[in-house]
Design a protein around this motif. Structure first.
Motif, PDB file in Angstrom:
ATOM      1  N   ARG A  35      11.481  13.622   0.893  1.00  0.00           N
ATOM      2  CA  ARG A  35      12.286  12.420   0.643  1.00  0.00           C
ATOM      3  C   ARG A  35      11.833  11.255   1.523  1.00  0.00           C
ATOM      4  O   ARG A  35      11.774  10.108   1.078  1.00  0.00           O
ATOM      5  CB  ARG A  35      13.772  12.703   0.866  1.00  0.00           C
ATOM      6  N   ALA A  36      11.502  11.557   2.773  1.00  0.00           N
ATOM      7  CA  ALA A  36      11.057  10.506   3.693  1.00  0.00           C
ATOM      8  C   ALA A  36       9.723   9.924   3.237  1.00  0.00           C
ATOM      9  O   ALA A  36       9.535   8.699   3.247  1.00  0.00           O
ATOM     10  CB  ALA A  36      10.952  11.055   5.109  1.00  0.00           C
ATOM     11  N   VAL A  37       8.798  10.782   2.841  1.00  0.00           N
ATOM     12  CA  VAL A  37       7.502  10.307   2.346  1.00  0.00           C
ATOM     13  C   VAL A  37       7.703   9.469   1.084  1.00  0.00           C
ATOM     14  O   VAL A  37       7.116   8.392   0.930  1.00  0.00           O
ATOM     15  CB  VAL A  37       6.532  11.490   2.079  1.00  0.00           C
ATOM     16  N   ALA A  38       8.558   9.928   0.186  1.00  0.00           N
ATOM     17  CA  ALA A  38       8.829   9.184  -1.050  1.00  0.00           C
ATOM     18  C   ALA A  38       9.446   7.818  -0.749  1.00  0.00           C
ATOM     19  O   ALA A  38       9.066   6.811  -1.357  1.00  0.00           O
ATOM     20  CB  ALA A  38       9.741  10.000  -1.964  1.00  0.00           C
ATOM     21  N   ALA A  39      10.383   7.785   0.196  1.00  0.00           N
ATOM     22  CA  ALA A  39      11.040   6.512   0.541  1.00  0.00           C
ATOM     23  C   ALA A  39      10.044   5.526   1.131  1.00  0.00           C
ATOM     24  O   ALA A  39      10.026   4.345   0.754  1.00  0.00           O
ATOM     25  CB  ALA A  39      12.186   6.756   1.520  1.00  0.00           C
ATOM     26  N   LEU A  40       9.214   5.991   2.039  1.00  0.00           N
ATOM     27  CA  LEU A  40       8.216   5.094   2.631  1.00  0.00           C
ATOM     28  C   LEU A  40       7.160   4.694   1.609  1.00  0.00           C
ATOM     29  O   LEU A  40       6.656   3.563   1.636  1.00  0.00           O
ATOM     30  CB  LEU A  40       7.554   5.751   3.848  1.00  0.00           C
ATOM     31  N   SER A  41       6.821   5.582   0.711  1.00  0.00           N
ATOM     32  CA  SER A  41       5.826   5.270  -0.319  1.00  0.00           C
ATOM     33  C   SER A  41       6.322   4.190  -1.270  1.00  0.00           C
ATOM     34  O   SER A  41       5.516   3.472  -1.867  1.00  0.00           O
ATOM     35  CB  SER A  41       5.464   6.530  -1.110  1.00  0.00           C
ATOM     36  N   GLN A  42       7.635   4.056  -1.418  1.00  0.00           N
ATOM     37  CA  GLN A  42       8.210   3.033  -2.288  1.00  0.00           C
ATOM     38  C   GLN A  42       8.182   1.644  -1.645  1.00  0.00           C
ATOM     39  O   GLN A  42       8.331   0.643  -2.333  1.00  0.00           O
ATOM     40  CB  GLN A  42       9.660   3.394  -2.644  1.00  0.00           C
ATOM     41  N   SER A  44       6.760  -1.752   0.155  1.00  0.00           N
ATOM     42  CA  SER A  44       5.562  -2.580  -0.021  1.00  0.00           C
ATOM     43  C   SER A  44       4.700  -2.482   1.237  1.00  0.00           C
ATOM     44  O   SER A  44       5.173  -2.063   2.308  1.00  0.00           O
ATOM     45  CB  SER A  44       5.953  -4.034  -0.268  1.00  0.00           C
ATOM     46  N   ASP A  45       3.453  -2.910   1.104  1.00  0.00           N
ATOM     47  CA  ASP A  45       2.560  -2.903   2.268  1.00  0.00           C
ATOM     48  C   ASP A  45       3.109  -3.809   3.370  1.00  0.00           C
ATOM     49  O   ASP A  45       2.979  -3.502   4.555  1.00  0.00           O
ATOM     50  CB  ASP A  45       1.150  -3.341   1.865  1.00  0.00           C
ATOM     51  N   ASP A  50       5.629  -4.162   8.699  1.00  0.00           N
ATOM     52  CA  ASP A  50       6.754  -4.565   9.562  1.00  0.00           C
ATOM     53  C   ASP A  50       7.233  -3.423  10.462  1.00  0.00           C
ATOM     54  O   ASP A  50       7.688  -3.661  11.583  1.00  0.00           O
ATOM     55  CB  ASP A  50       7.938  -5.058   8.730  1.00  0.00           C
ATOM     56  N   ILE A  51       7.162  -2.195   9.968  1.00  0.00           N
ATOM     57  CA  ILE A  51       7.596  -1.066  10.797  1.00  0.00           C
ATOM     58  C   ILE A  51       6.428  -0.428  11.547  1.00  0.00           C
ATOM     59  O   ILE A  51       6.599   0.568  12.235  1.00  0.00           O
ATOM     60  CB  ILE A  51       8.376  -0.008   9.977  1.00  0.00           C
ATOM     61  N   GLY A  52       5.238  -0.999  11.391  1.00  0.00           N
ATOM     62  CA  GLY A  52       4.108  -0.593  12.217  1.00  0.00           C
ATOM     63  C   GLY A  52       3.244   0.520  11.678  1.00  0.00           C
ATOM     64  O   GLY A  52       2.534   1.171  12.453  1.00  0.00           O
ATOM     65  N   ILE A  53       3.266   0.769  10.378  1.00  0.00           N
ATOM     66  CA  ILE A  53       2.379   1.780   9.803  1.00  0.00           C
ATOM     67  C   ILE A  53       1.710   1.234   8.548  1.00  0.00           C
ATOM     68  O   ILE A  53       2.155   0.239   7.971  1.00  0.00           O
ATOM     69  CB  ILE A  53       3.113   3.099   9.455  1.00  0.00           C
ATOM     70  N   THR A  54       0.634   1.864   8.157  1.00  0.00           N
ATOM     71  CA  THR A  54      -0.036   1.521   6.909  1.00  0.00           C
ATOM     72  C   THR A  54       0.260   2.620   5.897  1.00  0.00           C
ATOM     73  O   THR A  54       0.765   3.690   6.250  1.00  0.00           O
ATOM     74  CB  THR A  54      -1.560   1.402   7.097  1.00  0.00           C
ATOM     75  N   ARG A  55      -0.067   2.362   4.656  1.00  0.00           N
ATOM     76  CA  ARG A  55       0.191   3.334   3.600  1.00  0.00           C
ATOM     77  C   ARG A  55      -0.526   4.661   3.885  1.00  0.00           C
ATOM     78  O   ARG A  55       0.006   5.730   3.634  1.00  0.00           O
ATOM     79  CB  ARG A  55      -0.264   2.752   2.255  1.00  0.00           C
ATOM     80  N   GLY A  56      -1.713   4.605   4.431  1.00  0.00           N
ATOM     81  CA  GLY A  56      -2.481   5.810   4.736  1.00  0.00           C
ATOM     82  C   GLY A  56      -1.917   6.614   5.909  1.00  0.00           C
ATOM     83  O   GLY A  56      -2.312   7.756   6.123  1.00  0.00           O
ATOM     84  N   GLU A  59       2.271   9.925   5.917  1.00  0.00           N
ATOM     85  CA  GLU A  59       2.526  11.350   6.175  1.00  0.00           C
ATOM     86  C   GLU A  59       2.367  11.692   7.652  1.00  0.00           C
ATOM     87  O   GLU A  59       3.153  12.459   8.209  1.00  0.00           O
ATOM     88  CB  GLU A  59       1.622  12.211   5.301  1.00  0.00           C
ATOM     89  N   HIS A  60       1.379  11.100   8.291  1.00  0.00           N
ATOM     90  CA  HIS A  60       1.179  11.360   9.718  1.00  0.00           C
ATOM     91  C   HIS A  60       2.358  10.830  10.525  1.00  0.00           C
ATOM     92  O   HIS A  60       2.817  11.489  11.469  1.00  0.00           O
ATOM     93  CB  HIS A  60      -0.132  10.728  10.185  1.00  0.00           C
ATOM     94  N   ALA A  61       2.862   9.658  10.145  1.00  0.00           N
ATOM     95  CA  ALA A  61       4.009   9.079  10.846  1.00  0.00           C
ATOM     96  C   ALA A  61       5.254   9.944  10.660  1.00  0.00           C
ATOM     97  O   ALA A  61       6.038  10.123  11.596  1.00  0.00           O
ATOM     98  CB  ALA A  61       4.266   7.660  10.349  1.00  0.00           C
ATOM     99  N   ILE A  62       5.431  10.500   9.476  1.00  0.00           N
ATOM    100  CA  ILE A  62       6.578  11.376   9.219  1.00  0.00           C
ATOM    101  C   ILE A  62       6.475  12.632  10.081  1.00  0.00           C
ATOM    102  O   ILE A  62       7.443  13.076  10.687  1.00  0.00           O
ATOM    103  CB  ILE A  62       6.661  11.764   7.728  1.00  0.00           C
ATOM    104  N   ASP A  63       5.290  13.196  10.151  1.00  0.00           N
ATOM    105  CA  ASP A  63       5.103  14.452  10.876  1.00  0.00           C
ATOM    106  C   ASP A  63       5.100  14.295  12.395  1.00  0.00           C
ATOM    107  O   ASP A  63       5.558  15.176  13.114  1.00  0.00           O
ATOM    108  CB  ASP A  63       3.788  15.119  10.453  1.00  0.00           C
ATOM    109  N   HIS A  64       4.593  13.153  12.875  1.00  0.00           N
ATOM    110  CA  HIS A  64       4.376  13.016  14.324  1.00  0.00           C
ATOM    111  C   HIS A  64       5.098  11.832  14.949  1.00  0.00           C
ATOM    112  O   HIS A  64       4.959  11.595  16.150  1.00  0.00           O
ATOM    113  CB  HIS A  64       2.879  12.879  14.603  1.00  0.00           C
TER     114      HIS A  64
END
Length: 69
Positions: A35-42, A44-45, A50-56, A59-64
């Motif tokens: 759910r977290a990955v899906a929410a972040l994937s929705q 925009s770039d 703004d929250i300090g991550i890129t689309r790539g 998953e790493h941000a969710i895990d770590h």
């Protein structure tokens, strides 16, 4: 019935319930991660930036966490 037999049955039941709880916990965490990955994937770039991550890095941000650089 001896206490050994009761202990063995109780021990088996206890192990079974611990296994069920462990599997349920793992499933819950996996679904939460999905759910977290899906929410972040929705997002925009621009929103991700703004929250300090890129689309790539989603998953790493969710895990770590966010502080992974």
């Amino acid at each position: 019935m001896s206490s050994y037999v009761l202990f063995t049955r109780t021990d088996r039941r206890s192990r079974f319930f611990r296994l069920v709880i462990s599997l349920a916990t793992k499933l819950s965490r996996t679904m939460e991660r999905h759910r977290a990955v899906a929410a972040l994937s929705q997002m925009s770039d621009h929103q991700l930036r703004d929250i300090g991550i890129t689309r790539g890095e989603i998953e790493h941000a969710i895990d770590h966490g966010r502080d992974f650089r």
